[in-house]
Design an enzyme around this catalytic site. Sequence first.
Site, PDB file in Angstrom:
ATOM      1  CE1 TYR A 194      44.415  38.488  38.563  1.00 50.18           C
ATOM      2  CE2 TYR A 194      44.281  39.167  36.584  1.00 50.18           C
ATOM      3  CZ  TYR A 194      43.365  39.070  37.847  1.00 50.18           C
ATOM      4  OH  TYR A 194      42.521  39.724  38.107  1.00 50.18           O
ATOM      5  CE1 TYR A 241      42.936  42.191  40.671  1.00 49.16           C
ATOM      6  CE2 TYR A 241      40.962  40.889  42.595  1.00 49.16           C
ATOM      7  CZ  TYR A 241      41.332  41.306  41.193  1.00 49.16           C
ATOM      8  OH  TYR A 241      41.190  39.657  40.198  1.00 49.16           O
ATOM      9  N   PRO A 299      37.370  33.749  45.449  1.00 47.21           N
ATOM     10  CG  PRO A 299      35.830  35.124  45.159  1.00 47.21           C
ATOM     11  CD  PRO A 299      36.242  34.718  46.378  1.00 47.21           C
ATOM     12  CG  HIS A 343      41.629  43.376  30.249  1.00 45.15           C
ATOM     13  ND1 HIS A 343      40.878  43.883  31.975  1.00 45.15           N
ATOM     14  CD2 HIS A 343      40.937  43.932  29.712  1.00 45.15           C
ATOM     15  CE1 HIS A 343      39.608  44.540  31.922  1.00 45.15           C
ATOM     16  NE2 HIS A 343      39.675  44.482  30.999  1.00 45.15           N
ATOM     17  CE  LYS A 348      44.720  32.458  38.864  1.00 49.88           C
ATOM     18  NZ  LYS A 348      44.504  32.908  37.452  1.00 49.88           N
TER      19      LYS A 348
END
Length: 398
Positions: free
Chosen positions: A388, A204, A296, A75, A300
Amino acid sequence: MAALRTQVGIIGAGPAGLLLSHLLHLTGIDSIVIESQTRQHVEERIRAGVLEQGTVDLLIEAGVGDRLEREGLVHHGVWLRFAGRSHHIDLTGLTGGKSITVYSQHEVVKDLIAARLSAGGQILFGAAEASVHDIDGTRPTICFRRDGAEHELACDFIAGCDGFHGVSRTSIPSGVLSAYERIYPFAWLGILAEAPPASDELIYARHERGFALFSMRSPKLTRLYLQCAPDEDIANWPDDRIWQELHARLEDQGGWRLAEGPVLQKGVTGMRSFVVEPMQHGRLFLAGDAAHIVPPTGAKGLNLAVADIRVLARAFAEFYAGEGTERLERYSETCLRRVWKVQRFSWWMTSMLHRFAEHDDFQRHMQLAELDYVAGSRAAATALAENYVGLPMEPAGL
Ligand code: FAD
Ligand code: DHB
């Protein structure tokens, strides 16, 4: 009592323990892994799914990335969704070409177990009542019961890779460790659904009804999470209610629609931030969830466990090559620098995206302003993206 001997005794066949055993094997160091569960249990346990660029690179370099390269979904971006609109974060564009890969944690575990067993490695599944002894001396031992018999494993070192509820951390004498903890006033209800992912990338979503996350596992499997009460009873969530809530929280004004399918698995996961300092005492080294837990939201937990193991494997390699104990002595300090930065990112993502019952209107505006800033500022989006995809590993000199 049956007596066993190895160089590094590893407690826990999760990603941390298995990867350590594999990396040690590559440098000619012997290890035995002790695991309380069965092989089937650890190979089917559904947990994390997002691998940082550095995690992927390490697994490939270590020769356990073939299936990951074939089946993993690369991604290049993620979506932030709030106030009814969607904003794209171009992970690859903002980080000089890095990406993330969606590949289940239990698939990583399967690949590592296969690699260890085919190389003749020992993973002792179904080992009950493990206990740790003499970590202050030079010959620590792990005692356990297996197939009705007592066993004692003598080692040079012990790696405590047995997760948050394991025995390693609690074997360290009281007064040695400092613990830092935050428990969040909510949990995540997660489902795995047999439905083709309706978006190519993760979403998200911050919504007045609470946080939601759209993710996936394969071209046929969607993974979804909903913020829920910390003590939520899953019995109160029939599939219809879950879908209704997911539609309400995830769909935007642009017409995107979530695809439904049979729910294959569901569960509730609590949310906490937790760190112990130091991550080592005597000849016992803690790694992964045994030493720290992140909420979460930043994806990570697994990646942080891998980062610890990279440092620990290198320190053992240096020791057994006769190059001294400096890296082993600095293990905790080296790992904790990354651990705290990753804690900060996971806490920040969690704080920005969830509904907090105690928030007043001012705090809700602050959350929205923060999201709007990240969505509209290249500098702020870059800060999210570089965390990220995974912060760089510590400089070589450390
Ligand atoms: P674990 O994977 O916990 O492995 C520890 C191993 O030790 C286990 O196999 C356990 O059976 C074994 N063990 C424990 N006690 C003993 C004992 N006494 N003797 C012998 N063996 C023992 N992270 C994310 O980033 N995203 C997610 O969506 C996500 N979802 C999660 C869902 C759940 C339900 C949980 C629990 C965690 C989730 N995580 C997630 C976190 C992530 O999965 C962990 O950070 C990761 O598993 C850490 O790996 P580890 O090897 O350190 O620990
Ligand atoms: C997944 C889990 C996470 O915690 C996250 O932040 C992103 C994706 C997942 O399980 O796919």
